[in-house]
Enzyme design. Structure first.
Site, PDB file in Angstrom:
ATOM      1  N   CYS A  71      34.797  -5.929  -2.898  1.00 34.64           N
ATOM      2  CA  CYS A  71      35.308  -4.632  -2.430  1.00 34.64           C
ATOM      3  C   CYS A  71      35.989  -4.738  -1.071  1.00 34.64           C
ATOM      4  O   CYS A  71      36.345  -3.740  -0.472  1.00 34.64           O
ATOM      5  CB  CYS A  71      34.199  -3.590  -2.390  1.00 34.64           C
ATOM      6  SG  CYS A  71      32.931  -3.947  -1.180  1.00 34.64           S
ATOM      7  N   GLU A 120      28.308  -9.922   2.871  1.00 34.78           N
ATOM      8  CA  GLU A 120      29.371  -9.895   3.877  1.00 34.78           C
ATOM      9  C   GLU A 120      29.011 -10.640   5.156  1.00 34.78           C
ATOM     10  O   GLU A 120      29.776 -10.638   6.110  1.00 34.78           O
ATOM     11  CB  GLU A 120      29.818  -8.458   4.186  1.00 34.78           C
ATOM     12  CG  GLU A 120      28.719  -7.501   4.571  1.00 34.78           C
ATOM     13  CD  GLU A 120      29.231  -6.077   4.829  1.00 34.78           C
ATOM     14  OE1 GLU A 120      30.446  -5.882   4.953  1.00 34.78           O
ATOM     15  OE2 GLU A 120      28.382  -5.177   4.909  1.00 34.78           O
ATOM     16  N   ASP A 142      34.290  -8.427   6.389  1.00 36.74           N
ATOM     17  CA  ASP A 142      33.302  -8.948   7.328  1.00 36.74           C
ATOM     18  C   ASP A 142      32.968 -10.402   7.040  1.00 36.74           C
ATOM     19  O   ASP A 142      32.735 -11.172   7.961  1.00 36.74           O
ATOM     20  CB  ASP A 142      32.030  -8.089   7.289  1.00 36.74           C
ATOM     21  CG  ASP A 142      32.194  -6.849   8.146  1.00 36.74           C
ATOM     22  OD1 ASP A 142      32.675  -6.997   9.292  1.00 36.74           O
ATOM     23  OD2 ASP A 142      31.896  -5.746   7.676  1.00 36.74           O
ATOM     24  N   HIS A 196      38.851  -0.773  11.023  1.00 33.88           N
ATOM     25  CA  HIS A 196      38.619   0.253  10.009  1.00 33.88           C
ATOM     26  C   HIS A 196      39.731   1.293   9.940  1.00 33.88           C
ATOM     27  O   HIS A 196      40.029   1.825   8.877  1.00 33.88           O
ATOM     28  CB  HIS A 196      37.246   0.882  10.190  1.00 33.88           C
ATOM     29  CG  HIS A 196      36.198  -0.007   9.626  1.00 33.88           C
ATOM     30  ND1 HIS A 196      35.565  -0.969  10.379  1.00 33.88           N
ATOM     31  CD2 HIS A 196      35.751  -0.157   8.356  1.00 33.88           C
ATOM     32  CE1 HIS A 196      34.744  -1.647   9.598  1.00 33.88           C
ATOM     33  NE2 HIS A 196      34.835  -1.184   8.368  1.00 33.88           N
TER      34      HIS A 196
HETATM   35  C1  PEP Z   1      33.926  -5.511   4.095  1.00 30.15           C
HETATM   36  O1  PEP Z   1      33.359  -5.849   5.128  1.00 30.15           O
HETATM   37  O2  PEP Z   1      34.633  -6.259   3.422  1.00 30.15           O
HETATM   38  C2  PEP Z   1      33.796  -4.129   3.603  1.00 30.15           C
HETATM   39  C3  PEP Z   1      34.258  -3.780   2.433  1.00 30.15           C
HETATM   40  O3  PEP Z   1      33.220  -3.238   4.427  1.00 30.15           O
HETATM   41  P1  PEP Z   1      33.906  -2.621   5.738  1.00 30.15           P
HETATM   42  O4  PEP Z   1      35.341  -3.013   5.742  1.00 30.15           O
HETATM   43  O5  PEP Z   1      33.725  -1.145   5.657  1.00 30.15           O
HETATM   44  O6  PEP Z   1      33.129  -3.234   6.844  1.00 30.15           O
HETATM   45 MG    MG Z   2      31.796  -4.649   5.988  1.00 28.54          MG
END
Ligand code: PEP
Ligand code: MG
Length: 758
Positions: A674, A603, A627, A362
């Site tokens: 996303c 995800e 994910d 992250h």
């Molecule tokens: C993902 O998992 O693609 C996502 C957008 O969420 P995060 O990266 O915050 O886990």
């Molecule tokens: Mg995610």
């Protein structure tokens, strides 16, 4: 055997130089295996040869002898990447006599490769006069030894080349390989940050004022001695006297004749107090760790704890001192955290390096959103030693170059200038729609988290927010924000983007997103208590958050709520029930507000198979490819060791993405992407070809993606998709896409071609 291995690895770890480490290895292995010879050869990939670096048993005049890559039995071990065990080495056709070594006396030969991250570092050899095969136990001992020593040797090699670079004795630029974190190149000065009271991450740094450092040390030692005394007094009634006596021993260790004196001596040589403390404590810890007696060995953790306490006092004293960051600051840490990103003023921060973590951690996602070139997982970087050095970091390829040569610096400066020029040229696209040459309209939304994202997103022409990571404002605080505070934070986002939609994801903590005030300690955090699982178990947290979101949207009506990590219909229904309840509560407080659309993230693999069921219950779906890739491929997105296996263009991921869009369409549900894939130029082309009409990405990438999509036809993208879905290999798909993009004149948005060749 385990004990012997442990002791040898500890001793080798404590060595100050690579040569010392190798000498310890040959001595210790020879003794442990009771052999007559033990030697270590290291491989030099530039010269394509092995060098005999250390030996016990062979004549020392042979040290330094070189063997070509495929020469001799050593070369064979390296080529085959497996042990060779011979009863009479001299009769093997590949045997090559090492001049001056005196090895003609030795018949039995066992050589094992030393391999680190799939690359051959060298070969470890034992020899004996007797004509015999080494037995299975001996062979497995040497193989295990070599596997354990590989990382230690790699680190020692890295430190050695850094030292040569610093001393201006290097013949070529030293490069540390990591993982691409955020694209772009940065040239700046290294500033190493360590988390509070974390001793092993404290960098070496010259003392600005030796007297002041000595004074601070004195104060810190005194404070810890006092604490020890108070703790001993408090525990006296409940502990046996011999345990209480230990506190006196520790107090004694901190006085001016023991550890205190050693730290002082290093400060007097010019090191700052924290660095001197780390050096001394590490030395003591190592000494304790190699002790035979398990009770004494355990004491290593007590020494570490003492060091941590002293460090904490030193850091407190330093807090009052204003830190002055260099104008072009490359921030480095053993493990970068989102909170650290805010430490340096944005106009001074040019790059980031994290020793731990990977491209989809992250913190890397935040770095991309901020547009700061970043290298993650630079596992061999001796980060405690590079504070203040000039560095080049290549975030496209995941490389770090300390103290670069003039030529390399010049080359990278050109890359920086070209990139700046290209990005500046994209400004004109701001108010133009994202539409392909054959009129397929794609909506480009942004992913946000920090407040600074808002201005940058609007500047770049975002048409909505596809993912607002609400955990980010939670992570940069020291306690849960209240409903009122959350309402204000959310209102700011909603207002800034209105009338465009803002998709607020409910709290997604767990995995690598930790709240300091709500620690979750698990062996397997990505498969544990994460996302919706946490908030359904804590409806009080969930309800407060949803109420805050709904209240924040009064009069704006552009809120969408999204649920992370859902795996079952039951979770969706439970969450929907709570959202209806929160809405009802807000309305009963007298506010006039609509129930916002609710969506789920796709995800986890289970969700891919439930797209149709979810589509019937919610208003929209959004694919979290970060994910989804991690869970489909069983590759931890945070682990640099498996970073090469993390591939969003893996055929299985592409198949899942096609199935999601097909099933969602069959139910008439809106579906977007996303995850980070949406902001990757080649991947975005494939997503458009699959039929995704909304792509949400970080603000930095948005103009590039718009530029790419405005320059292609959906027809061309579909042709490419048809071709790549017949391929069974992620790397082949990746290079096919890159080549096609370059041929279509879109090479400017891909990683610099010259740098990717080196
Ligand atoms: C993902 O998992 O693609 C996502 C957008 O969420 P995060 O990266 O915050 O886990
Ligand atoms: Mg995610």
């Amino acid at each position: 055997m385990l004990n012997i291995l442990r002791v040898i690895v500890q001793k080798v770890n404590a060595a100050k130089t690579l040569q010392a480490a190798l000498e310890i290895i040959v001595h210790e292995v020879r003794v442990a295996m009771k052999t007559e010879v033990c030697s270590v050869f290291l491989f030099d990939s530039d010269e394509n040869c092995y060098t005999l670096m250390a030996s016990e048993g062979l004549n020392q005049s042979a040290i330094g002898t070189k063997l070509l890559r495929s020469e001799g039995l050593v070369g064979q071990v390296g080529l085959r990447e497996e042990p060779i065990n011979l009863q009479d080495a001299g009769s093997h056709p590949k045997y090559r006599y090492l001049k001056e070594s005196g090895e003609e006396r030795f018949h039995a030969f066992l050589g094992v490769p030393i391999i680190h991250h799939r690359a051959i570092l060298g070969v470890l050899v034992v020899q004996q006069q007797e004509v015999r095969f080494f037995d299975e136990t001996e062979e497995s001992f040497l193989v295990t030894m070599s596997a354990q020593l590989a990382a230690v040797i790699a680190h020692a090699e890295a430190s050695g080349s850094l030292a040569r670079q610093e001393a201006g004795r290097a013949t070529k630029d030293t490069r540390f390989v990591g993982v691409a974190g955020a694209p772009g190149v940065a040239i700046g000065e290294a500033v190493v940050l360590s988390p509070p009271a974390y001793l092993s991450a404290v960098p070496d740094r010259p003392a600005d004022d030796i007297k002041r450092e000595l004074k601070q040390l004195g104060r810190a030692l005194k404070a810890v001695r006092k604490e020890m005394k108070a703790t001993a007094k408090k525990l006296a009634p409940s502990l046996p006297p011999e345990e209480i006596a230990l506190f006196d021993v520790y107090r004694g260790m901190l006085d001016d004749n023991a550890i205190g004196a050693e730290v002082r001596a290093i400060i007097e040589q010019g090191q700052w107090a924290q660095g001197a403390l780390r050096q001394v404590i590490e030395e003591h810890v190592k000494n304790f760790e190699v002790m035979e007696d398990s009770y004494l060995r355990e004491r290593a953790s007590d020494i570490r704890d003492l060091g941590r306490r002293v460090l904490s006092h030193l850091q407190q004293q330093n807090q009052t001192k204003e830190v002055v960051y260099p104008d072009s600051c490359v921030l480095i840490s053993e493990e970068l955290t989102p909170a650290m990103l805010g430490e340096v003023p944005r106009d001074k921060l040019v790059g980031l390096v994290s020793v731990k973590g990977s491209g989809n951690s992250h913190v890397a996602i935040l770095a991309r959103a901020m547009g700061v070139p970043t290298v993650m997982g630079a596992v061999d970087l001796p980060f405690t030693r590079i504070n203040g050095m000039e560095l080049i970091i290549d975030g496209n390829l995941g490389r770090v170059y300390p103290s670069p040569s003039v030529e390399l610096r010049k080359y990278y400066q050109e890359v920086v200038d070209q990139e700046r020029e290209f990005v500046a040229g994209l400004d004109v696209l701001r108010d133009k729609p994202c539409i392909t040459t054959d009129e397929t309209r794609v909506a480009l939304w942004v992913n946000t988290g920090l407040m600074t994202d808002v201005a940058r997103s609007l500047d770049r022409g975002a048409e909505g927010v596809g993912l607002y990571r609400t955990e980010v404002p939670f992570m940069i605080r020291e306690r849960f924000p209240s409903e009122k505070e959350q309402q204000e934070i959310y209102r700011e986002q909603l207002k800034a983007f209105a009338p465009f939609p803002v998709t607020m994801r409910t709290l997604d903590i767990g995995g690598d997103k930790e709240l300091s005030y709500f620690p979750i300690k698990e062996d397997n955090p990505f498969l544990g208590w994460r996302g919706i699982r946490v908030t359904l178990d804590h409806p009080e947290i969930f309800l407060v958050q949803v109420r805050a979101m709904i209240k924040a949207s009064v009069g704006l009506n552009n809120l969408r709520i999204m649920l992370p990590m859902v795996c079952s219909v039951a979770e969706v229904e439970e969450a929907l029930h709570l959202i209806h309840r929160a809405h009802g509560e807000v309305v009963s407080e007298g506010m006039d507000v609509k129930l916002p659309p609710v969506g789920v993230m796709i995800e986890v693999p289970a969700a891919v198979y439930l797209v149709r069921e979810f589509s019937r219950r919610v208003d929209f779906l959004s694919v979290g490819t970060n994910d989804l890739t991690q869970y489909l491929l069983a590759v931890d997105r945070n682990n640099p060791r498996v970073a090469e296996l993390y591939h969003s263009m893996h055929p299985a991921v592409l198949a899942a993405l096609r199935s999601i869009v097909r099933d969602a369409r069959a139910e008439g549900a809106a579906v977007s992407v996303c995850g980070e894939m949406a902001g990757d130029p080649a991947a975005a082309v494939l997503l458009v070809a699959m039929g995704y009409e909304v792509l949400s990405m970080n603000a930095t990438n948005l103009p590039r993606i718009k530029w790419v999509l405005r320059n292609i036809s959906a027809q061309w993208a579909k042709g490419l998709l048809e071709a790549v879905v017949t391929m069974d290999n992620a790397s082949v798909i990746q290079s096919t896409m890159e080549l096609a993009m370059r041929k279509a004149g879109l090479g400017k948005v891909m990683a610099n071609p010259r740098t990717s060749e080196d």
